[in-house]
Write an enzyme that holds these catalytic residues in place. Structure first.
Site, short mmCIF file in Angstrom:
data_model
loop_
_atom_site.label_atom_id
_atom_site.label_comp_id
_atom_site.label_asym_id
_atom_site.label_seq_id
_atom_site.Cartn_x
_atom_site.Cartn_y
_atom_site.Cartn_z
N ASP B 8 -70.21 26.72 -36.38
CA ASP B 8 -70.86 28.03 -36.29
C ASP B 8 -70.31 29.04 -37.32
OD1 ASP B 8 -70.62 26.51 -33.80
OD2 ASP B 8 -71.76 28.11 -32.84
N ASN B 40 -74.74 31.96 -35.81
CA ASN B 40 -74.08 33.27 -35.76
C ASN B 40 -73.93 33.90 -37.14
OD1 ASN B 40 -72.25 31.32 -33.66
ND2 ASN B 40 -73.20 33.16 -32.81
N ASN B 67 -77.98 28.39 -28.94
CA ASN B 67 -78.53 29.41 -28.04
C ASN B 67 -78.84 30.73 -28.76
OD1 ASN B 67 -75.61 29.34 -28.13
ND2 ASN B 67 -75.63 31.04 -26.69
N HIS B 68 -78.25 30.95 -29.91
CA HIS B 68 -78.54 32.18 -30.66
C HIS B 68 -79.68 32.02 -31.66
CE1 HIS B 68 -75.37 34.73 -29.10
NE2 HIS B 68 -74.54 33.74 -29.19
N HIS B 178 -70.47 25.55 -30.48
CA HIS B 178 -70.67 26.63 -29.51
C HIS B 178 -69.38 27.24 -28.98
CE1 HIS B 178 -72.58 29.12 -26.45
NE2 HIS B 178 -71.85 28.56 -25.53
N HIS B 180 -66.67 27.67 -30.63
CA HIS B 180 -66.08 28.43 -31.74
C HIS B 180 -64.61 28.13 -31.98
CE1 HIS B 180 -69.39 31.73 -32.30
NE2 HIS B 180 -69.91 30.55 -32.05
#
Ligand SMILES: [Fe+2]
Ligand SMILES: [Fe+2]
Ligand SMILES: [Fe+2]
Ligand SMILES: [Fe+2]
Ligand SMILES: [Fe+2]
Ligand SMILES: [Fe+2]
Ligand SMILES: [Fe+2]
Ligand SMILES: [Fe+2]
Lengths: 270, 270, 270, 270
Positions: B8, B40, B67-68, B178, B180
């Site tokens: 991410d 992100n 999800n983003h 996810h 991170h």
């Protein structure tokens, strides 16, 4: 001072790694203090007095637990009289045992250990942040204690990392447990606290977080599944090593430790 | 074949790491294919066409999300026409975009990429396990495709590791995103699939999972808090490198990559 | 047609209410079909063949379950051969039993019953909305079946009410179970489907959702607690009564039924 | 003493019901005290000073809130100076406003109101049970206060009912809010506390928990959806009426109130 925190010991395979390797690691790494998370040491679920004793015998000073603390009911009978076995601090008032303690070391230095549970994606509990802050006001690193470990037993990386940053400068190490997978983010935070999001488990990594893999796969794909049992292959011992500044108690060095089993090995270069 | 999956990308700091380091990594690691998780990259929330284009320009072949995916609404306007930008496969029927694709490489080999969302501690979605299994029945590694990456964008280590074991032998790499935070459990599973629970983010690790740390700490300790913004210090680029067997498409070697910023650096020894 | 759906039968107290009152209710309400949720009938956890048979004997036509379907393992041995016992439809492929069925009534009319699980605050499962929609395409009310009940076994009122509105016009009744508390929102939705968010349990309401109250209180205030057992006081039988239009199968009338125990009694005025 | 607690007021439709009906209900029911949950009164999200004032003007004595307390940021500017507007008690220390208060009535009697948030399926917060117990030790019903209402704003019926049983005998009424659906379980618990699991909303029940129904249905079936807005049809005013014993402050009578809109109407027979 040098200390080592070993992550969730998973069943027989994990216990074997602890029993065989701790004596030698105390030597080679010159360890002054050893802490082990034992919440999965009894066939994956909880811990017994016998396992505690075996751990103390090989040089473990303190055992932490987590959400699996009470899986073996006998723990409730002896935890009140055994300060070397901790349960999470932010359990409700009246819960047996204690969530932190200050240990007298052989050389009369004092070592502080606390464990808290995170709350994201976990059971409802009181706020671990403000509770720890209040406890640490009375146990100041470099004044009252010479070394200090806080274990945050939690699911979410955000909560663990927030705890690290929140306590930065007040303890020697903030380390997470519970995810059973070591993270590769060991660092010393800006104010001197060593940090690693998760220590990882001491167990067999040809598994699903330490459990024999067929049943967990069933659990994700079917409605009905069998009983979880620990994987029995050779364990990787996963731990975090910290060397502190004698004056301040803050971290001078932090390093992951991974020994045996399937993961890429690493030991601190001293 | 050699490929790299970067985790991410967090805001400006993460983008800078990708833009500056991918061209050089393609060279030094002899990369045939590069995939990046971009969910992100737009100030922490989503991705824009402009960012996609900048990534393609430096040698990124495919961008995954999570999800983003929809945080920047413009994505919905172009994702249907842009096979290089994936969203999770197990979103409901009728969701724009696609969850997997087979890419023609310059040398005519074919590379398969899929992304799924996990379900533990996340939004309700259809079963990613059986859905992936059905897709992979039609895209057999070593027969139909030469390399294959599955990204499981998930919270729980158990679900990610179960996916790795479930797909073991059917893809080149199962990697999680996810959380991170990079995990230190890179391994080749018994049937030849490389695996790492989480790739980690490309972002500033003096933060709370990439966000400037004061607001996340507030969120864990107060009821009212400010707006999250990405931390702006130098990023650590976190990725997983895999070298496959040309015949089978399975992994011959897996290694984490961590470059720059605060984490302990590592690159594969080739 | 007139039918009655009785909510989660809780232990001995709930069973007593069903066994004693169903024969009489069939008479006084002129019932053509009776459905009962039996997931808690075996001491709070699951159901047995013996309990099923006792229910059939007093005039229960179909038994639904829910997340407690498998608590009594014997169910797995006979559910495949017992169409009168349903488990949630959106369980993974390969789960024993069935999630819907069309029942031939004595007068040759056909009654459709389906049960789905909600997903908010519950285990990950496939989408109950689109799955039901596909099933109902093949079982059209007023054409293929004369009456139709959909039970949504779910935690969140939003998900249950969304299901009611989503299916409005396609079934005779959408009713929720699982919360163990009857709701007071019985209504006929704009397109003719009767709806009640939760049927409520058949059990002792001097309890915590049917369980003897001391242990549940402990669970909310302490870390360690005893075993849950059903409260043993007199039950309130909680149900929903529907009268349908013979032509369309849609609802002409809906009414809650509450009989016995501590709650305010109500029966339909016919 | 007679008092009325009205559940979550949903947008314009719910406000209209309160403004039009409270004056008359004060008369016909002979109410001494009126409390309203206002957390959704400002277009579904939070409350404003203007709405508070309109409620006070028609005879509302106290306004409770819930998880939507801060949706309208202006609340933070005035809640500290407005004891008639409560927010949940178990929010972290330092949160603006207060979670309970004792109100002087016109006839010099004192009425206690507290609101807590539940924790099951909700944000992490401190234990509402022990916190309330400590507060109630200092506000003893029948000695220090003449009437007492505790609102538990929570998702799970088990947590709400456990709170009712836990406080039984110490307050006049324990009532739940937040689910937006009235429950049909009004009762007086064994030690004299009136109880209803959820008061229900004051809003349009041709909706999904008060929201115009198309968007919530989208949210359960698609990944991308529009903005939630309150349904605008006629509201059902949902409330709980309690008559207390003047000596003890305990409940002599409890009754649901439902007026207008689509639900079956009910008013106490006095
Ligand atoms: Fe563990
Ligand atoms: Fe744990
Ligand atoms: Fe991310
Ligand atoms: Fe994500
Ligand atoms: Fe139930
Ligand atoms: Fe249930
Ligand atoms: Fe509300
Ligand atoms: Fe609420």
């Amino acid at each position: 001072m040098r200390f080592l925190y070993c992550g969730d010991v998973m069943g027989r395979s994990g216990r074997k790694a602890i029993l065989e390797q701790i004596p030698q690691l105390r030597e080679t790494l010159g360890l002054d203090f050893v802490i082990v998370n034992g919440e999965n040491s009894a066939h994956g679920f909880g811990i017994t007095r016998k396992i505690c004793d075996a751990f103390y015998d090989v040089g473990v000073d303190v055992i932490t637990t987590g959400n699996h603390a009470w899986d073996q009911r006998e723990v409730m009978n002896f935890i009140d009289d055994e300060p070397r076995l901790l349960r999470p601090l932010n359990y409700p008032e009246g819960t047996p045992g204690r969530g932190f303690h200050v240990y007298e070391m052989k050389d009369n230095r004092r070592f502080f250990v606390a464990q808290v549970m995170g709350r994201l994606f976990m059971d409802p509990l009181d706020d671990p942040f403000t509770m720890l802050s209040a406890v640490l006001d009375k146990h100041v690193l470099g004044r009252d204690v010479h070394g200090a470990l806080v274990d945050i037993h939690a699911e979410a990386t955000s909560e663990k990392m927030a705890m690290g940053q929140y306590l930065d400068g007040r303890v020697s190490l903030v380390a997470g447990t519970h995810s059973h997978i070591p993270t590769a983010d060991a660092q010393i935070l800006p104010n001197g606290t060593a940090y690693q999001t998760d220590v990882g488990m001491c167990g067999d990594y040809d598994s699903v977080i330490g459990m024999e893999k067929s049943v967990p796969i069933e659990r994700f794909t079917k409605k009905i599944s069998g009983r979880l049992t620990p994987a029995e292959g050779p364990a990787t011992l996963c731990a975090v090593f910290v060397e502190t500044d004698d004056e301040t108690g803050l971290a001078k060095m932090v390093s992951p430790v991974r020994l045996g089993g399937r993961l890429i090995e690493i030991t601190p270069t001293l």
